[in-house]
Motif scaffolding. Structure first.
Motif, PDB file in Angstrom:
ATOM      1  N   UNK A 272      38.612  51.456  27.460  1.00 57.91           N
ATOM      2  CA  UNK A 272      38.843  50.118  27.992  1.00 57.91           C
ATOM      3  C   UNK A 272      39.732  50.209  29.222  1.00 57.91           C
ATOM      4  N   UNK A 273      39.841  49.078  29.931  1.00 58.03           N
ATOM      5  CA  UNK A 273      40.584  49.024  31.185  1.00 58.03           C
ATOM      6  C   UNK A 273      41.494  47.799  31.144  1.00 58.03           C
ATOM      7  N   UNK A 274      42.701  47.935  31.705  1.00 59.37           N
ATOM      8  CA  UNK A 274      43.560  46.762  31.848  1.00 59.37           C
ATOM      9  C   UNK A 274      43.113  46.041  33.107  1.00 59.37           C
ATOM     10  N   UNK A 275      42.200  45.123  32.947  1.00 58.19           N
ATOM     11  CA  UNK A 275      41.652  44.386  34.081  1.00 58.19           C
ATOM     12  C   UNK A 275      41.078  43.072  33.577  1.00 58.19           C
ATOM     13  N   UNK A 276      41.186  42.035  34.384  1.00 65.33           N
ATOM     14  CA  UNK A 276      40.658  40.738  33.980  1.00 65.33           C
ATOM     15  C   UNK A 276      39.249  40.510  34.491  1.00 65.33           C
ATOM     16  N   UNK A 277      38.834  41.257  35.517  1.00 69.34           N
ATOM     17  CA  UNK A 277      37.485  41.139  36.044  1.00 69.34           C
ATOM     18  C   UNK A 277      36.863  42.522  36.110  1.00 69.34           C
ATOM     19  N   UNK A 278      35.541  42.569  36.025  1.00 65.55           N
ATOM     20  CA  UNK A 278      34.873  43.864  36.051  1.00 65.55           C
ATOM     21  C   UNK A 278      34.441  44.207  37.466  1.00 65.55           C
ATOM     22  N   UNK A 279      34.175  45.483  37.701  1.00 61.04           N
ATOM     23  CA  UNK A 279      33.590  45.923  38.954  1.00 61.04           C
ATOM     24  C   UNK A 279      32.610  47.044  38.652  1.00 61.04           C
ATOM     25  N   UNK A 280      31.873  47.462  39.666  1.00 63.19           N
ATOM     26  CA  UNK A 280      30.836  48.463  39.470  1.00 63.19           C
ATOM     27  C   UNK A 280      31.406  49.784  38.978  1.00 63.19           C
ATOM     28  N   UNK A 281      32.598  50.159  39.442  1.00 63.96           N
ATOM     29  CA  UNK A 281      33.187  51.438  39.039  1.00 63.96           C
ATOM     30  C   UNK A 281      33.531  51.436  37.552  1.00 63.96           C
ATOM     31  N   UNK A 282      34.098  50.329  37.068  1.00 66.74           N
ATOM     32  CA  UNK A 282      34.444  50.254  35.649  1.00 66.74           C
ATOM     33  C   UNK A 282      33.193  50.336  34.795  1.00 66.74           C
ATOM     34  N   UNK A 283      32.161  49.601  35.158  1.00 65.16           N
ATOM     35  CA  UNK A 283      30.924  49.623  34.375  1.00 65.16           C
ATOM     36  C   UNK A 283      30.287  51.005  34.392  1.00 65.16           C
TER      37      UNK A 283
END
Length: 442
Positions: A272-283
């Motif tokens: 998981x990531x500490x982030x409120x919105x997703x981006x292409x790199x996280x996915x």
């Protein structure tokens, strides 16, 4: 209270004579159900349908402590009490909420297996050594008495009274503090901002909590964590629910739902990531890690040309506590004498959090003094309340105020289409909406 956002004082103002519950996820609905049964008038504030948001994208596990390393006896007892509460009410109601009454836990290493089995024995947790078709690369698999449910169906059973609760359709955007009290909440509706005042409040806004509380949320360590959920439709025979509680890069967490002759499996890793919105790199990063786990432990499914795959972001609001904080969520005291904040936790823990919220609110405000006759058919200044009917859905046959689970709205593709093109080219479609003719319903 300093540091909190405040309303701007514009728009329409309405006073509610009981408790305003912000958020109609699982915790908000259970709080509503308990207040209604005590005779306290409740007003729900919800921007979507009942059970949407974080509730709608969970696995549906009723945990009893089997996957947690180093779980303590009190934590185990809390999980067990809550799981028993769910099991009792779901059994009493019948219906299709229960997906399976046993889950499979597998271990990727012998040392991990022996360490965990020793902890289970110490805590008196029952288990059975079994085989698990389709699950490979393990050092042993065990059946444990953890139920899995459909969150939407379960909520309709245990908190169906919420469907007849007066509701304002909109997003809570700001709170108005005044000394040691909360005196109002601003709600942005399709027709403008409404400022609602009431004697008491329960803030159970789920994913909206960080924005609603602003800087105070950061002070408390309330953050948004981003993970993903894979959706796989297949005709293959796999355990209905299973977990490999390994480290974050190797673990796997799976629950299923029946769908005609097939099953849909909801799969997540512990990445998981500490982030409120997703981006292409996280996915892309998350899908890359998931593909290696699936190829290792579910090779038959991974190579199945008939399987269809999808993915959606699964955001969670949590407290950034050492070790993840088990049990997660809970009731937070912001220093107000008429309001409590409840954070989402695991689905199984929601009854405990609802009880804690009511206990805290009763000590602060004396809930019995807010009891009154049913407000069905009553009206507030400028705001007629219609009779009972669906909350947010069109008034047609088969319509429902309850949100679909996220997997039901996720488009499916071949494995190559999804994993070779991980960028979010195919966003999850929003639930169907309609033009509201009024902002209140009952």
């Amino acid at each position: 209270m300093t540091g909190l956002p405040t309303g701007d004082g514009t728009g329409e103002r309405v006073h509610w004579p009981g408790v305003v519950v912000v958020g109609a996820g699982v915790t908000g609905l259970l709080v509503t159900e308990r207040l209604r049964r005590r005779g306290v008038p409740v007003l729900l504030v919800e921007q979507s349908r009942l059970g949407a948001g974080q509730t709608g994208h969970c696995h549906g596990y009723l945990h009893r402590g089997y996957i947690y390393r180093g779980i303590t006896a009190p934590q185990r007892q809390a999980l067990t009490r809550c799981a028993d509460w769910w099991d009792e009410r779901l059994a009493r109601a019948g219906g299709d909420a229960v997906v399976g009454e046993r889950s499979v836990v597998g271990f990727t290493g012998a040392a991990e297996r022996e360490e965990t089995l020793a902890a289970w024995k110490t805590l008196g947790m029952p288990w059975e050594d079994i085989g698990a078709p389709g699950l490979e690369g393990t050092a042993g698999t065990f059946a444990v008495p953890e139920t899995t449910v459909s969150p939407r169906a379960a909520m309709r059973v245990v908190a169906g009274v919420a469907a007849s609760t007066p509701t304002v359709h909109g997003r809570a955007t700001a709170v108005w503090p005044s000394g040691r009290s909360m005196r109002a909440v601003d709600v942005l509706t399709g027709e403008g901002t409404v400022t609602i005042t009431a004697p008491a409040y329960v803030l159970a806004a789920g994913l909206g909590t960080p924005d609603l509380l602003g800087p105070w949320a950061r002070t408390l360590g309330i953050r948004t964590r981003l993970s993903y959920m894979l959706v796989c439709r297949t005709g293959r025979d796999l355990p209905h629910a299973f977990c490999l509680p390994a480290d974050s890069a190797q673990g796997l967490f799976v629950a299923s739902r029946p769908l005609g002759p097939d099953r849909v499996y909801l799969m997540s890793t512990f990445v998981s990531f500490w982030a409120s919105t997703e981006d292409a790199d996280a996915r892309r990063s998350w899908l890359g890690a998931a593909s290696r786990v699936l190829a290792t432990h579910l090779p038959g499914l991974w190579e199945d040309p008939e399987a269809r795959w999808g993915v959606y972001p699964a955001r969670k609001v949590e407290v950034d506590a050492p070790g993840g904080g088990l049990p997660e969520g809970g009731v937070f005291d912001l220093g107000w004498d008429n309001a409590v904040t409840v954070l989402p936790g695991k689905l199984v823990l929601a009854p405990m959090y609802a009880d804690r919220a009511l206990e805290r609110l009763a000590r602060l405000t004396g809930l019995d003094r807010l009891r009154g006759p049913s407000l069905r058919g009553a009206s507030l200044p400028g705001w007629p309340l219609p009779g009972p009917g669906p909350l947010l859905a069109p008034h047609g046959p088969g319509d429902s105020p309850w949100a679909a689970e996220d997997w039901e709205m996720t488009p499916l593709f071949t494995r190559t289409e999804l994993f070779d093109h991980p960028e979010p080219y195919h966003p999850v479609p929003a639930p169907p909406t309609r033009k509201e003719t009024h902002r209140w319903s009952a």
